[in-house]
Design a protein around this motif. Structure first.
Motif, PDB file in Angstrom:
ATOM      1  N   HIS A   1      59.462 115.783  60.917  1.00  0.00           N
ATOM      2  CA  HIS A   1      60.337 116.356  59.891  1.00  0.00           C
ATOM      3  C   HIS A   1      59.598 117.236  58.887  1.00  0.00           C
ATOM      4  O   HIS A   1      58.375 117.221  58.786  1.00  0.00           O
ATOM      5  CB  HIS A   1      61.077 115.233  59.156  1.00  0.00           C
ATOM      6  CG  HIS A   1      62.137 114.591  59.976  1.00  0.00           C
ATOM      7  ND1 HIS A   1      63.326 115.215  60.290  1.00  0.00           N
ATOM      8  CD2 HIS A   1      62.170 113.376  60.601  1.00  0.00           C
ATOM      9  CE1 HIS A   1      64.060 114.414  61.050  1.00  0.00           C
ATOM     10  NE2 HIS A   1      63.383 113.300  61.258  1.00  0.00           N
TER      11      HIS A   1
ATOM     12  N   GLN B   1      67.825 119.031  55.781  1.00  0.00           N
ATOM     13  CA  GLN B   1      68.940 118.151  56.141  1.00  0.00           C
ATOM     14  C   GLN B   1      69.698 117.667  54.910  1.00  0.00           C
ATOM     15  O   GLN B   1      69.958 116.486  54.724  1.00  0.00           O
ATOM     16  CB  GLN B   1      68.424 116.968  56.969  1.00  0.00           C
ATOM     17  CG  GLN B   1      67.714 117.451  58.237  1.00  0.00           C
ATOM     18  CD  GLN B   1      67.481 116.356  59.257  1.00  0.00           C
ATOM     19  OE1 GLN B   1      68.266 115.417  59.381  1.00  0.00           O
ATOM     20  NE2 GLN B   1      66.418 116.502  60.015  1.00  0.00           N
TER      21      GLN B   1
ATOM     22  N   ASN C   1      72.776 117.776  54.016  1.00  0.00           N
ATOM     23  CA  ASN C   1      74.086 117.122  54.141  1.00  0.00           C
ATOM     24  C   ASN C   1      74.015 115.742  54.785  1.00  0.00           C
ATOM     25  O   ASN C   1      75.033 115.072  54.938  1.00  0.00           O
ATOM     26  CB  ASN C   1      75.023 118.010  54.973  1.00  0.00           C
ATOM     27  CG  ASN C   1      75.315 119.328  54.266  1.00  0.00           C
ATOM     28  OD1 ASN C   1      75.422 119.359  53.047  1.00  0.00           O
ATOM     29  ND2 ASN C   1      75.416 120.407  55.027  1.00  0.00           N
ATOM     30  N   ARG C   2      72.834 115.313  55.156  1.00  0.00           N
ATOM     31  CA  ARG C   2      72.707 114.051  55.879  1.00  0.00           C
ATOM     32  C   ARG C   2      72.697 112.863  54.913  1.00  0.00           C
ATOM     33  O   ARG C   2      72.126 112.931  53.818  1.00  0.00           O
ATOM     34  CB  ARG C   2      71.423 114.067  56.701  1.00  0.00           C
ATOM     35  CG  ARG C   2      71.320 112.950  57.713  1.00  0.00           C
ATOM     36  CD  ARG C   2      70.221 113.241  58.716  1.00  0.00           C
ATOM     37  NE  ARG C   2      69.940 112.085  59.546  1.00  0.00           N
ATOM     38  CZ  ARG C   2      68.988 112.025  60.460  1.00  0.00           C
ATOM     39  NH1 ARG C   2      68.208 113.094  60.659  1.00  0.00           N
ATOM     40  NH2 ARG C   2      68.782 110.937  61.181  1.00  0.00           N
ATOM     41  N   GLU C   3      73.333 111.778  55.312  1.00  0.00           N
ATOM     42  CA  GLU C   3      73.455 110.597  54.459  1.00  0.00           C
ATOM     43  C   GLU C   3      72.083 110.056  54.079  1.00  0.00           C
ATOM     44  O   GLU C   3      71.192 109.929  54.914  1.00  0.00           O
ATOM     45  CB  GLU C   3      74.247 109.504  55.195  1.00  0.00           C
ATOM     46  CG  GLU C   3      74.527 108.283  54.328  1.00  0.00           C
ATOM     47  CD  GLU C   3      75.349 107.224  55.044  1.00  0.00           C
ATOM     48  OE1 GLU C   3      75.519 106.133  54.479  1.00  0.00           O
ATOM     49  OE2 GLU C   3      75.806 107.497  56.174  1.00  0.00           O
TER      50      GLU C   3
ATOM     51  N   ASN D   1      69.882 111.458  52.082  1.00  0.00           N
ATOM     52  CA  ASN D   1      69.005 112.487  51.530  1.00  0.00           C
ATOM     53  C   ASN D   1      69.334 112.704  50.054  1.00  0.00           C
ATOM     54  O   ASN D   1      70.460 112.453  49.615  1.00  0.00           O
ATOM     55  CB  ASN D   1      69.171 113.787  52.318  1.00  0.00           C
ATOM     56  CG  ASN D   1      67.891 114.611  52.354  1.00  0.00           C
ATOM     57  OD1 ASN D   1      66.903 114.277  51.710  1.00  0.00           O
ATOM     58  ND2 ASN D   1      67.921 115.693  53.113  1.00  0.00           N
TER      59      ASN D   1
ATOM     60  N   TYR E   1      63.255 110.409  59.670  1.00  0.00           N
ATOM     61  CA  TYR E   1      64.143 110.729  58.551  1.00  0.00           C
ATOM     62  C   TYR E   1      64.332 109.504  57.671  1.00  0.00           C
ATOM     63  O   TYR E   1      64.239 109.582  56.436  1.00  0.00           O
ATOM     64  CB  TYR E   1      65.496 111.208  59.079  1.00  0.00           C
ATOM     65  CG  TYR E   1      66.516 111.458  57.994  1.00  0.00           C
ATOM     66  CD1 TYR E   1      66.537 112.659  57.301  1.00  0.00           C
ATOM     67  CD2 TYR E   1      67.446 110.474  57.652  1.00  0.00           C
ATOM     68  CE1 TYR E   1      67.454 112.884  56.288  1.00  0.00           C
ATOM     69  CE2 TYR E   1      68.369 110.689  56.644  1.00  0.00           C
ATOM     70  CZ  TYR E   1      68.374 111.903  55.958  1.00  0.00           C
ATOM     71  OH  TYR E   1      69.277 112.106  54.959  1.00  0.00           O
TER      72      TYR E   1
END
Length: 412
Positions: free
Chosen positions: A248, A306, A308-310, A312, A384
């Protein structure tokens, strides 16, 4: 009976007066406390944060919440901000904070407290920039001896097959973005200060090589971002078996890299053929960072691409590092003027979303990732989930230092 009642009445009156008097004094004390500000609010943000750091950490060795003196990269980061602040304001309080650190950490023989060269940890080089500054200011021999010790580490530091510095001896065959900031600005300043002729040319070639290697092995062509780490051996569990990169993009790692570029260029010779490459690397990174800036807040996410990722979150240290690097890049003429708008939007986002001010004026920077790395024990797998679940804390120096530097660049 009347006498007794009179005595009771008198006592009650005296008690009431005493209570009222105590209450008035308490109210007066509270009002005084409200008026007394440890950090004045009419100062610029750079000074407000620096004075807040001094309130939290009366001695600079305490930075990063240390309870006993320890040589660390974070001190070099924050004290770079203090150095620039002193140059701008001329206020001795900032210089004295730096000097006290040097006197605490370097003895008369030039030995650095808690430093162990045999660990070959590139992080340990960064605070050497503080010693370069102190030697320039004072001419004290002990600082020169300590500086020479750190420079000697670079001579013997283990490297990849193509010449890139390992991040640490305990992390063999690995280059991390962090390491470019930890080692190269010191290396470049030392070379400009002490080296001449062929020796200097060779050293600047070596500095350029470090950036060339990380660009070659860590940069993702699609996004323009660079992965946190690269393992030449491909032996680490976090390393891609084909490319060797970690999984990442971590904003603080990218921030370290951006700062490394703009700070190294302060010392890199105008005539050196690789100077234009470093400027090109910075421009490429600026494009990518602009693409991933959060449009609403102006900040950047912990896992950069990322948003929009839960799980973050908008992270302070990476954001402040990007703001500083972009603003300085524009000021120095490395980047187009348009990137100043990106920096200003980010800085306003920090003020709006990540800064809290206490009643006494002390300034806090929130939402700083405390630490993140790769490998080690317990093992950090670079997923992540790993990055978004590392500890978050306020006033981590990896955020406050870049905030001071960014504030100075934007003169806020």
């Amino acid at each position: 009976m009347k006498i007794i009642n009179l005595i009771k009445t008198t006592c009650l009156l005296l008690l009431s007066v005493a209570v009222f008097s105590c209450k008035s004094k308490q109210e007066e004390k509270t009002e005084t406390q409200k008026e007394t500000k440890i950090v004045a609010e009419n100062l610029k943000w750079s000074e407000r944060m620096a004075l807040s750091e001094m309130e939290r950490f009366p001695e600079a060795w305490q930075l990063d919440f240390h309870t006993k003196p320890k040589w660390s990269y974070t001190q070099g980061l924050v004290l770079k901000g203090f150095e620039e602040l002193y140059k701008k304001t001329g206020k001795e309080v900032y210089y004295n904070y730096i000097k006290a650190f040097g006197d605490k950490m370097v003895n008369a023989k030039g030995e650095i407290l808690t430093y162990d060269m045999e660990k070959y940890n590139i992080d340990m080089i960064n605070a050497g920039k503080t010693l370069l500054y102190l030697y320039d200011k004072t001419g004290e021999e002990k600082y020169l001896l300590a500086i020479q010790t750190l420079r000697k580490q670079l001579d013997n530091h283990p490297r990849t097959s193509e010449g890139g510095f390992w991040h640490k001896k305990i992390y063999p065959w690995q280059m991390w973005l962090d390491g470019l900031y930890m080692g190269q600005p010191f290396y470049a300043e030392y070379t400009k200060t002490f080296e001449k002729g062929e020796a200097a040319e060779k050293a600047f070639d070596d500095i350029a090589l470090q950036f060339q290697q990380i660009q070659k092995h860590s940069r993702d062509e699609e996004t323009g971002l660079l992965y946190h780490g690269w393992d030449e051996s491909r032996e680490q569990k976090w390393a891609d078996k084909e490319t060797g990169t970690s999984p990442h993009f971590w904003s603080r790692a990218l921030g370290w890299y951006a700062m490394a570029l703009v700070d190294v260029l302060d010392f890199f010779p105008e005539h050196h053929p690789s100077r234009k490459d470093l400027i090109e690397y910075l421009n490429q990174l600026a494009v990518a960072l602009t693409d991933y800036q959060d449009k609403d807040s102006g900040l950047w996410y912990q896992v950069t691409d990322q948003g929009n990722r839960e799980g973050n979150y908008l992270e302070a240290s990476g954001s402040c590092m990007f703001i500083y690097s972009l603003a300085k890049g524009v000021r120095k003429g490395y980047l187009p003027e348009s990137y100043m708008d990106v920096a200003k939007k980010g800085y306003q986002g920090v003020l709006d979303h990540l800064i809290e001010v206490e009643d006494n004026g002390v300034v806090n920077l929130t939402q700083v990732c405390a630490v993140a790395g790769l490998g080690g024990n317990p093992y950090r797998d670079g997923t992540y989930e790993y990055y978004v679940n590392e500890k978050i804390r306020s006033n981590d120096p990896k955020g406050t230092g870049p905030f001071i530097l960014a504030s100075l660049e934007l003169d806020k």
